[in-house]
Structure formats: C-alpha cells, structure tokens
Design a protein around this motif. Structure first.
Motif, PDB file in Angstrom:
ATOM      1  N   ILE A 138       0.839  -1.206   0.000  1.00  0.00           N
ATOM      2  CA  ILE A 138       0.000   0.000   0.000  1.00  0.00           C
ATOM      3  C   ILE A 138       0.871   1.252   0.000  1.00  0.00           C
ATOM      4  CG2 ILE A 138      -1.630   1.303   1.408  1.00  0.00           C
ATOM      5  CD1 ILE A 138      -2.778  -1.440   2.244  1.00  0.00           C
ATOM      6  N   CYS A 141       2.094   1.864  -3.355  1.00  0.00           N
ATOM      7  CA  CYS A 141       1.056   2.461  -4.207  1.00  0.00           C
ATOM      8  C   CYS A 141       0.993   3.962  -3.998  1.00  0.00           C
ATOM      9  CB  CYS A 141      -0.310   1.858  -3.900  1.00  0.00           C
ATOM     10  SG  CYS A 141      -0.480   0.195  -4.460  1.00  0.00           S
ATOM     11  N   PHE A 142       1.066   4.418  -2.732  1.00  0.00           N
ATOM     12  CA  PHE A 142       0.960   5.856  -2.491  1.00  0.00           C
ATOM     13  C   PHE A 142       2.180   6.606  -3.015  1.00  0.00           C
ATOM     14  CE2 PHE A 142      -2.448   4.673   0.389  1.00  0.00           C
ATOM     15  CZ  PHE A 142      -3.358   5.647   0.051  1.00  0.00           C
ATOM     16  N   VAL A 148       3.602   9.779  -9.902  1.00  0.00           N
ATOM     17  CA  VAL A 148       2.824   9.880 -11.143  1.00  0.00           C
ATOM     18  C   VAL A 148       2.138  11.237 -11.228  1.00  0.00           C
ATOM     19  CG1 VAL A 148       0.705   9.039 -12.207  1.00  0.00           C
ATOM     20  CG2 VAL A 148       2.471   7.448 -11.572  1.00  0.00           C
ATOM     21  N   LEU A 165      -1.669  18.074  -1.073  1.00  0.00           N
ATOM     22  CA  LEU A 165      -2.914  17.532  -0.503  1.00  0.00           C
ATOM     23  C   LEU A 165      -2.961  16.016  -0.670  1.00  0.00           C
ATOM     24  CD1 LEU A 165      -5.799  19.977  -1.366  1.00  0.00           C
ATOM     25  CD2 LEU A 165      -5.256  19.003   0.829  1.00  0.00           C
ATOM     26  N   PHE A 166      -2.509  15.535  -1.842  1.00  0.00           N
ATOM     27  CA  PHE A 166      -2.466  14.090  -2.078  1.00  0.00           C
ATOM     28  C   PHE A 166      -1.605  13.412  -1.025  1.00  0.00           C
ATOM     29  CE2 PHE A 166      -0.508  10.310  -3.799  1.00  0.00           C
ATOM     30  CZ  PHE A 166      -1.576   9.651  -4.372  1.00  0.00           C
ATOM     31  N   LEU A 169      -3.411  13.530   2.510  1.00  0.00           N
ATOM     32  CA  LEU A 169      -4.521  12.577   2.513  1.00  0.00           C
ATOM     33  C   LEU A 169      -3.993  11.153   2.430  1.00  0.00           C
ATOM     34  CD1 LEU A 169      -7.118  14.228   0.167  1.00  0.00           C
ATOM     35  CD2 LEU A 169      -7.276  13.878   2.601  1.00  0.00           C
ATOM     36  N   GLY A 170      -2.940  10.981   1.609  1.00  0.00           N
ATOM     37  CA  GLY A 170      -2.354   9.654   1.451  1.00  0.00           C
ATOM     38  C   GLY A 170      -1.850   9.102   2.760  1.00  0.00           C
ATOM     39  N   ILE A 172      -2.987   9.763   5.705  1.00  0.00           N
ATOM     40  CA  ILE A 172      -4.150   9.364   6.515  1.00  0.00           C
ATOM     41  C   ILE A 172      -4.691   8.021   6.033  1.00  0.00           C
ATOM     42  CG2 ILE A 172      -6.504   9.958   7.167  1.00  0.00           C
ATOM     43  CD1 ILE A 172      -5.777  12.872   6.744  1.00  0.00           C
ATOM     44  N   PHE A 173      -4.875   7.913   4.696  1.00  0.00           N
ATOM     45  CA  PHE A 173      -5.515   6.699   4.188  1.00  0.00           C
ATOM     46  C   PHE A 173      -4.581   5.499   4.246  1.00  0.00           C
ATOM     47  CE2 PHE A 173      -9.776   7.455   2.693  1.00  0.00           C
ATOM     48  CZ  PHE A 173      -9.859   8.820   2.820  1.00  0.00           C
ATOM     49  N   SER A 177      -5.594   2.119   6.065  1.00  0.00           N
ATOM     50  CA  SER A 177      -5.576   0.784   5.459  1.00  0.00           C
ATOM     51  C   SER A 177      -4.670  -0.145   6.240  1.00  0.00           C
ATOM     52  CB  SER A 177      -5.108   0.819   4.003  1.00  0.00           C
ATOM     53  OG  SER A 177      -5.032   2.074   3.499  1.00  0.00           O
ATOM     54  N   ILE A 180      -6.571  -1.463   9.152  1.00  0.00           N
ATOM     55  CA  ILE A 180      -7.628  -2.372   8.730  1.00  0.00           C
ATOM     56  C   ILE A 180      -7.045  -3.716   8.321  1.00  0.00           C
ATOM     57  CG2 ILE A 180      -9.293  -2.754   6.884  1.00  0.00           C
ATOM     58  CD1 ILE A 180      -9.912   0.271   7.192  1.00  0.00           C
ATOM     59  N   VAL A 181      -5.883  -3.657   7.603  1.00  0.00           N
ATOM     60  CA  VAL A 181      -5.231  -4.894   7.203  1.00  0.00           C
ATOM     61  C   VAL A 181      -4.826  -5.702   8.430  1.00  0.00           C
ATOM     62  CG1 VAL A 181      -3.110  -5.758   6.208  1.00  0.00           C
ATOM     63  CG2 VAL A 181      -4.458  -4.119   4.963  1.00  0.00           C
ATOM     64  N   PHE A 183      -6.311  -5.552  11.282  1.00  0.00           N
ATOM     65  CA  PHE A 183      -7.548  -6.031  11.914  1.00  0.00           C
ATOM     66  C   PHE A 183      -8.020  -7.313  11.250  1.00  0.00           C
ATOM     67  CE2 PHE A 183     -12.184  -6.028  11.323  1.00  0.00           C
ATOM     68  CZ  PHE A 183     -12.564  -6.289  12.626  1.00  0.00           C
ATOM     69  N   ILE A 184      -7.853  -7.384   9.925  1.00  0.00           N
ATOM     70  CA  ILE A 184      -8.411  -8.512   9.188  1.00  0.00           C
ATOM     71  C   ILE A 184      -7.683  -9.819   9.501  1.00  0.00           C
ATOM     72  CG2 ILE A 184      -8.684  -9.447   6.860  1.00  0.00           C
ATOM     73  CD1 ILE A 184      -9.571  -6.689   6.008  1.00  0.00           C
TER      74      ILE A 184
ATOM     75  N   LEU B 138      -9.316  17.508  -6.252  1.00  0.00           N
ATOM     76  CA  LEU B 138      -7.879  17.801  -6.222  1.00  0.00           C
ATOM     77  C   LEU B 138      -7.338  18.008  -7.624  1.00  0.00           C
ATOM     78  CD1 LEU B 138      -6.107  15.389  -3.733  1.00  0.00           C
ATOM     79  CD2 LEU B 138      -6.690  17.748  -3.462  1.00  0.00           C
ATOM     80  N   PHE B 155      -6.789   5.280  -2.562  1.00  0.00           N
ATOM     81  CA  PHE B 155      -7.624   5.786  -1.476  1.00  0.00           C
ATOM     82  C   PHE B 155      -8.826   4.887  -1.208  1.00  0.00           C
ATOM     83  CE2 PHE B 155      -5.249   9.427  -2.807  1.00  0.00           C
ATOM     84  CZ  PHE B 155      -4.931  10.019  -1.610  1.00  0.00           C
ATOM     85  N   PHE B 157      -8.550   1.631  -0.807  1.00  0.00           N
ATOM     86  CA  PHE B 157      -8.140   0.415  -0.098  1.00  0.00           C
ATOM     87  C   PHE B 157      -8.919   0.165   1.195  1.00  0.00           C
ATOM     88  CE2 PHE B 157      -3.717   0.492  -2.202  1.00  0.00           C
ATOM     89  CZ  PHE B 157      -4.186  -0.303  -3.224  1.00  0.00           C
ATOM     90  N   PRO B 158      -9.027   1.157   2.111  1.00  0.00           N
ATOM     91  CA  PRO B 158      -9.710   0.853   3.374  1.00  0.00           C
ATOM     92  C   PRO B 158     -11.139   0.386   3.169  1.00  0.00           C
ATOM     93  CG  PRO B 158      -8.648   2.995   3.495  1.00  0.00           C
ATOM     94  CD  PRO B 158      -8.540   2.552   2.085  1.00  0.00           C
TER      95      PRO B 158
END
Lengths: 249, 206
Positions: A138, A141-142, A148, A165-166, A169-170, A172-173, A177, A180-181, A183-184, B138, B155, B157-158
């Motif tokens: 992950i 990917c970010f 890119v 901003l990307f 935000l990236g 945070i996300f 993730s 969550i990964v 957690f799973i 954005l 974004f 993924f979660p």
C-alpha cells in the motif's frame, strides 16, 4: 523549544540560507552514512554468529530493517513538508517533498526485495499477503501515485497544491488501510525487531550492527534528500530565469 | 440536473451489470470458484462504476462555469459539494442496490443473504462516492479521467478491504466490530470530504 530556535528553523526557508546549511550537512551526512553503513554491514555480515534456525539468511536484517525504517519515515517527512507548504508557503519544503518521494520509493523497493529474498528461503515463498507485506504494498502504491501525479501535472504552479494535498490525505488513508489490514488477520511476519522494551529486543550481537546500519541508512537518506532538494531548487531557478527571458523578449 | 443530463447514469448501471457478468463468466461456470470471488466481484464492479462517473460531476461543472457561480454565491461551498456527492451516490449506488437480487442469482449467492449484503453495500458505498469526489476536486487542473482513476484507487483500499471482508464472512458471529469499522470509515470520509474538496477548489481559484 524556545521561540528563538523556531525562528532559526524558519530562516532556512530562504534558499540561499538553505544552501549554506546544505554545504555543512551534505559532507557530514555523507561521512556518517559511509562509515556507519560500511562498519555496520561488515560487522553484521561477517562478524556475527548465524542464527541456529535461519542460518546465514538472518543477516539480511541489516538491510531490510533500516530500509523499511527509512521508507516509512520518508513518507512522514513528505507529509510534514507538504503541510509546511500548505500553511506557510515556503517553496523549499514543497521541493523537498518532491525530492523525497523517489528516495522513499527506492527504499520501499529495497525492503520488498530483501524481504522476499529472505522469505523465499525461510517461508518458502517470495510473497504472501501478510498484513505487514500488504501495508508495504500500500505504501508503494501511495509513493507511485505521488510520483505519477508530479510527472502528470508537470508545472510547479499547478502541481504544488494538488501533490501536497495528495500526500497528506495519502498518509491518513495509508495509516487507515494499515490498521484495517492488521484487523483482518494477524499474519506470519514476526513482531517489531526493535523496541524500547528491553526483553522483547533482539540479541545484543545483532543489536549494535543493526543500530549502526540504521543510523547509516538515515544519514544516507538525509544526504540524498539534501542533494535532490538542491537540484530541484536549481531547476526551479533555471525555469524562472527562462520564463523571465521569454517575457522580456 | 444530474437526471436531466442522464446518460452517465445508464452507463454506470450497465457497466456494473457487464462487469458482474464478466466476473461470473471468468470462472467458466466453476461454482466453487464463483462462490469465492462473488463478493469481491460485486465490490470491484461497484468501484469501477463509481470511478467512471466521477469526472462527470466536478469537471463538467468546472468547465461550463457553474463552479464560479457556486463560489460567488453566499452559500458555503462545502454544503454544495456535500449535496453533490449525495446526489452522485444516489444516482450510482441506488440503481445498483435495486438490481442486486438479480446479480446475486447470477453470481450464485444464496438469496437469504440479500438483506445482509444490501446493508453492507448501503453502509459502505457512500465512502466510495465521497472519497472519489474529494480526489477529483484535487485534480481540477488536469482533465484526463485516466489520471483521476489512477490516483483514486489507493484511497479506496480501506473501504474495499473492509467491504469485502464483511461481505465474505456474513455467516460469522463476531462480525459486529467489522460493521462498526465499516460505518466509521464511511462517516470519516463523509466528514472530511466536503471540507477538503472545498479547500482544494478554493486553492485552485486563488
């Protein structure tokens, strides 16, 4: 931190002062990186006992852990630099974030490659979708998305706000993730190698060379970051001069 | 207004249908395999149809100048964007929820699970719209939908992970925490999305 110290920190938003700082930081960090990595790796690779279960393959830890450490912290640096750009508009911090992305990207690749080489001999597979491995995929990917975005938008004026901003935000996300990964499922990667808790730590014979190469990798990333930032500043200045020339003619 | 422009609604709907059929066909009729990939199939088709319609919402309005009027009016941009996202979600997700029974028959999922599955998608799918609008705000300066699609996927993924996890394990008893996490994820995106999109739009104009 005293207010005076913070003021001196903001002074480096001036490119000339930043370059003056870089003149000291670059040789210093290069020296530290070289000595620490050489000593740490030679000590780690040739003068430690092989593990009784994993044999010699355990020694890949001296590359794997520092690279992972740098890969994660470079994203943190990028996030902080982007925040500084959005709040205070110092374009050096923006260029530093841009310069940091490929370093973090390469470190992520190094982590994944060393990890899969180790995994192939220990787990018997190059890749499993284990939580830790997934979170690095992950992160990759970010990093890719950020690079890119820069290459697609091209111009500093249009790309600056979008990429920062990307990046924020990236972060945070990516964290979201990651949890969550975890957690799973729990997966088969071992727990953290280094911790402040004495008892959980690895054996001392591994600990010191690992710390050395960790310091070395961090210094290496600082060195690369400074060099790349200086390059970006110069590119930006050249483009400004060119633009002035065009409008003058 | 979205209804009047109409066409993308039908495209998203048809696309979802085709994509689900594609998933079903890709198993070549092997039922055990179909059982395994059906939930992921539904989520990924949903994701793709949301992604396809994204650039219609913000970019079209940006090009025909509506966004300028939103900024000039006294109404807060955040609220306008919030309702735009809600409209996007209603037009894309609700038709898909309506044909879900037929898709479930096609993908060999037991119909008893219908209610659970509908609930999960109902909880999870707003996050897809809200995150998508946020990212497409954005990239106002760049019009290629290819770029938006590429940078939006990380974004998701979660939401996607939690959604597929919930849908896969509907029979487990201790799933309440996963549902709570899924709804928390949605609430989180709903909370931050309008503010960040409005911030990005204003930055673009300043």
């Amino acid at each position: 931190m005293s207010p005076k110290l913070i003021d001196t920190f903001w002074e480096f938003s001036n490119p000339t002062k930043f370059k003056r700082l870089a003149r000291y930081v670059i040789p210093l960090s290069a020296g530290i990186a070289l000595t620490c990595i050489v000593v740490g790796l030679i000590w780690g690779l040739f003068y430690t006992e092989p593990d009784y279960k994993q044999m010699e393959t355990v020694k890949i830890i001296f590359l794997h852990v520092p690279a992972a450490f740098v890969a994660i912290n470079t994203y943190l640096v990028m996030t902080i630099a982007s925040l500084i750009w959005l709040i205070r508009r110092h374009y050096i911090s923006l260029l530093a974030a841009k310069a940091a992305a490929p370093i973090g990207f390469m470190m992520t690749i190094i982590t994944i490659i060393t990890g899969s080489l180790w995994g192939s001999s220990t787990w018997g597979t190059f890749w499993v979708w284990d939580p830790r491995l997934t979170s690095f995929a992950i992160l990759l990917c970010f990093y890719l998305g950020y690079i890119v975005l820069w290459s697609a938008l091209n111009k500093l004026e249009t790309a600056s706000n979008v990429t920062s901003l990307f990046c924020i935000l990236g972060s945070i996300f990516a964290l979201l993730s990651r949890y969550i990964v975890f957690f799973i499922d729990q997966g088969l990667h071992q727990g953290p190698t280094l911790s402040l808790d004495e008892e959980k730590n690895i054996d001392n014979s591994y600990y010191f060379p690992l710390i050395l190469s960790l310091i070395g990798f961090s210094a290496l990333s600082i060195y690369l970051l400074f060099i790349r930032t200086i390059t970006e500043i110069n590119i930006h200045r050249i483009s400004l001069v060119e633009k002035r020339g065009e409008s003058g003619a | 207004m979205v209804l009047r422009s109409g066409s993308h609604l039908l495209i998203a709907f048809t696309f979802f249908f085709f994509f689900s059929v594609l998933f079903a066909l890709s198993t070549l009729g092997t039922e055990t395999l179909l059982h395994l990939i059906a939930p992921s199939g539904i989520w990924i088709s949903l994701l793709i149809s949301v992604l396809l319609t994204l650039n219609k919402i913000i970019h079209q309005e940006f090009e025909n100048g509506s966004t300028d009027f939103y900024l000039l009016s006294d109404f807060p941009l955040e609220i306008i964007l919030f309702f735009k996202t809600i409209v996007h979600w209603i037009t894309v997700a609700i038709p898909i929820l309506l044909i879900m029974p037929f898709i479930m028959i096609a993908l060999q999922i037991e119909l008893e699970k219908l209610f659970v599955l509908l609930t999960i998608i109902f909880i999870g799918s707003p996050a897809l719209s809200f995150v998508g609008i946020m990212i497409s705000c954005l990239t106002l300066s760049n019009n290629s939908s290819f770029l938006i699609t590429t940078i939006t996927i990380p974004f998701y993924f979660p939401t996607l992970l939690l959604g597929i996890y919930c849908t896969n394990n509907t029979d487990l008893d201790n799933m309440s925490l996963a549902y709570v996490l899924l709804s928390l994820n949605t609430l989180f995106t709903i909370t931050i999305s309008p503010f960040i999109s409005a911030y990005a739009v204003k930055l673009h104009y300043s």
